[in-house]
Scaffold this active site. Structure first.
Site, short mmCIF file in Angstrom:
data_model
loop_
_atom_site.label_atom_id
_atom_site.label_comp_id
_atom_site.label_asym_id
_atom_site.label_seq_id
_atom_site.Cartn_x
_atom_site.Cartn_y
_atom_site.Cartn_z
N HIS A 37 0.30 -2.06 10.11
CA HIS A 37 0.02 -0.62 10.09
C HIS A 37 -1.40 -0.41 10.57
O HIS A 37 -2.14 -1.36 10.83
CB HIS A 37 0.22 -0.05 8.69
CG HIS A 37 -0.61 -0.69 7.63
ND1 HIS A 37 -0.29 -1.92 7.07
CD2 HIS A 37 -1.76 -0.30 7.03
CE1 HIS A 37 -1.19 -2.26 6.18
NE2 HIS A 37 -2.11 -1.29 6.13
N GLU A 90 0.83 -1.20 0.00
CA GLU A 90 0.00 0.00 0.00
C GLU A 90 0.87 1.26 0.00
O GLU A 90 1.62 1.50 0.95
CB GLU A 90 -0.92 0.02 1.22
CG GLU A 90 -1.84 -1.18 1.32
CD GLU A 90 -2.70 -1.15 2.57
OE1 GLU A 90 -2.60 -0.16 3.34
OE2 GLU A 90 -3.48 -2.10 2.79
#
Length: 476
Positions: free
Chosen positions: A404, A371
């Site tokens: 994350h 990402e």
């Protein structure tokens, strides 16, 4: 009928409809398309016929892309290519040799402040690479670049033989001149220029751009396939990115020969310069005319742009947090793994959050995808946008299976919420994600040399207490 921006901020006209087949001539030459077929013995008005292929001739019909161009001179009229004399020093396109000293693989979470721009650089000369995977030669992989320039590309153009380019401005409007026509691309829009198309980038909004900078990000796909709209499945026939909101240029041309001469007869510009990216390297040729000499075209292989605020998001109206894949604008399929994408353009727009009994911001996550997030403007709802935070113009990268999620400040704000009333998030903000099923390797420049990496990024997750110890049942 061409579309025109009703606000007047965009000076150009456009054709509408994703992947439509367009047949159009410049108004000054209304009959510049053949009346029968594509390749007549004698082109209208003496124009030369040229086909630009975006897929193999034998690609399935629903995937096949090509356009016929009718131009003043054939594209083949140029000198042999030579290696570029001064290519951008941090611009890469091959990521398979992990011993390459220009690469710096790391599983660490990464975040950057806005990348700087150079007033003396053009869009092309300012390109630097942040991360990538695969290589152009096998048509499998991608790269993420950044640009920051302050000088127009005058009497020069660029085309990419290695893949498609998705341009995302964050500061300053891009005024893009292509073989097909012109595109006006301000922050808040994206532009896709497919493989092989010649274009020049100029500075738009010169009067209103108070920053004096033209910066942004680029997603380069090496794939033989092209971006498509994601299937809607149970969503139905409408929603997400609607086909009508994709804008394509109308013909614009110039009939210019080189060398250019001043009124006194002196040569001012000796030739037009053509730059080509081929197998990861830049090459240069010259030609005695402008390549922007197309008066008509017929096909479905064109550059286009999209206004991100036109996206129609969907979400949960009961409980739980849907996966961010529901915010996909464009998708590039990965042929090797059905159901996954080589690259997705994902958008986090202003939207209502109404889910009850739910942690509403993005959850803690370890993703099988990579990402790359960009804060175009405003404050993203899962990250603080203050100094040292996910600031406008900044970016972050969370690699494959790298943990994350919301920073501690955002987590505390959400868990202290006292009611389940609907809330509108992202007002005045726009965050974008480049997501890929490939493992990205970062460049040494991005990790160590760019000067804007937030080295203390991991500190945003410090201080999470083991609340279990205070709340566990007796005897546990």
């Amino acid at each position: 009928m061409a579309w025109k921006d009703p606000t007047g901020r965009d000076p150009y006209e456009y054709l509408e409809g994703f992947n439509n087949h367009f047949s159009i001539s410049h108004p000054s030459a209304p009959n510049a398309l053949p009346t029968l077929g594509h390749n007549p013995q004698h082109g209208p008005y003496g124009l030369y016929t040229e086909q630009l292929s975006g897929t193999a001739f034998t690609a399935p019909r629903h995937l096949n892309q090509r356009t016929w161009l009718y131009r003043i001179r054939p594209s083949v009229c140029h000198t042999p290519f030579s290696p570029h004399r001064s290519p951008p020093p941090h611009f890469l396109s091959s990521f398979t040799n992990l011993t390459d000293t220009r690469l710096c693989p790391t599983p660490t979470q990464l975040r950057w402040d806005p990348f700087p721009s150079s007033a003396t650089s053009t869009w092309l000369s300012s390109l630097s690479t942040i991360a990538g995977a695969g290589e152009a030669q096998t048509k499998h992989g991608l790269a993420i670049h950044v640009y920051g320039f302050g000088t127009d590309m005058l009497h020069e153009a660029f085309y990419n033989s290695d893949g498609d380019l998705l341009l995302l401005p964050v500061q300053g409007t891009l005024d893009i001149q292509t073989e097909f026509g012109k595109l006006w691309v301000p922050p808040g829009e994206v532009c896709i220029i497919p493989r092989g198309m010649k274009f020049s980038v100029h500075r738009g909004d010169l009067k209103s751009n108070s920053s004096g900078q033209w910066t942004g990000y680029i997603l380069e796909s090496f794939s033989a396939l092209h971006f498509t709209l994601p299937d809607l499945g149970p969503i139905g026939a409408n929603g997400l990115a609607n086909p009508r909101d994709f804008k394509y240029p109308v013909p614009w041309y110039e009939d210019v020969d080189y060398p250019l001469t001043a009124p006194d007869g002196a040569t001012t510009v000796p030739h037009f310069t053509l730059h080509n990216k081929f197998l990861g390297s830049l090459y240069t040729a010259t030609q005695p005319h402008s390549p922007f000499d197309v008066l008509s075209f017929n096909g479905n292989y064109l550059p286009y742009k999209y206004l991100l605020t036109a996206f129609s998001p969907v979400g949960s109206i009961s409980h739980d947090h849907p996966d961010p894949s529901i915010f996909t604008v464009l998708s590039l399929p990965n042929p090797a793994t059905p159901g996954t994408s080589l690259a997705d353009l994902v958008l986090f727009p202003p939207r209502w959050l109404v889910a009850r009994h739910t942690f509403r911001p993005p959850y803690f996550h370890r993703n099988v995808m990579s990402e790359f997030m960009i804060n175009v403007y405003g404050e993203y709802d899962a990250k603080d946008a203050g100094k040292g935070g996910f600031v406008p113009g900044g970016a972050s990268l969370h690699g494959m299976n790298v943990a994350h999620g919301p920073d501690k400040k955002s987590w505390e704000k959400e868990t202290s919420r006292k009611n389940d009333e609907p809330v509108f998030v992202g007002q005045g903000s726009m965050a974008v994600m480049f997501e890929t099923s490939l493992q990205l390797v970062t460049t040494k420049w991005a990790v160590e040399g760019c000067g804007v990496r937030q080295v203390g990024y991991n500190e945003v997750w410090e201080g999470f207490e083991p609340l279990w110890r205070m709340m566990k049942p007796e005897g546990a």
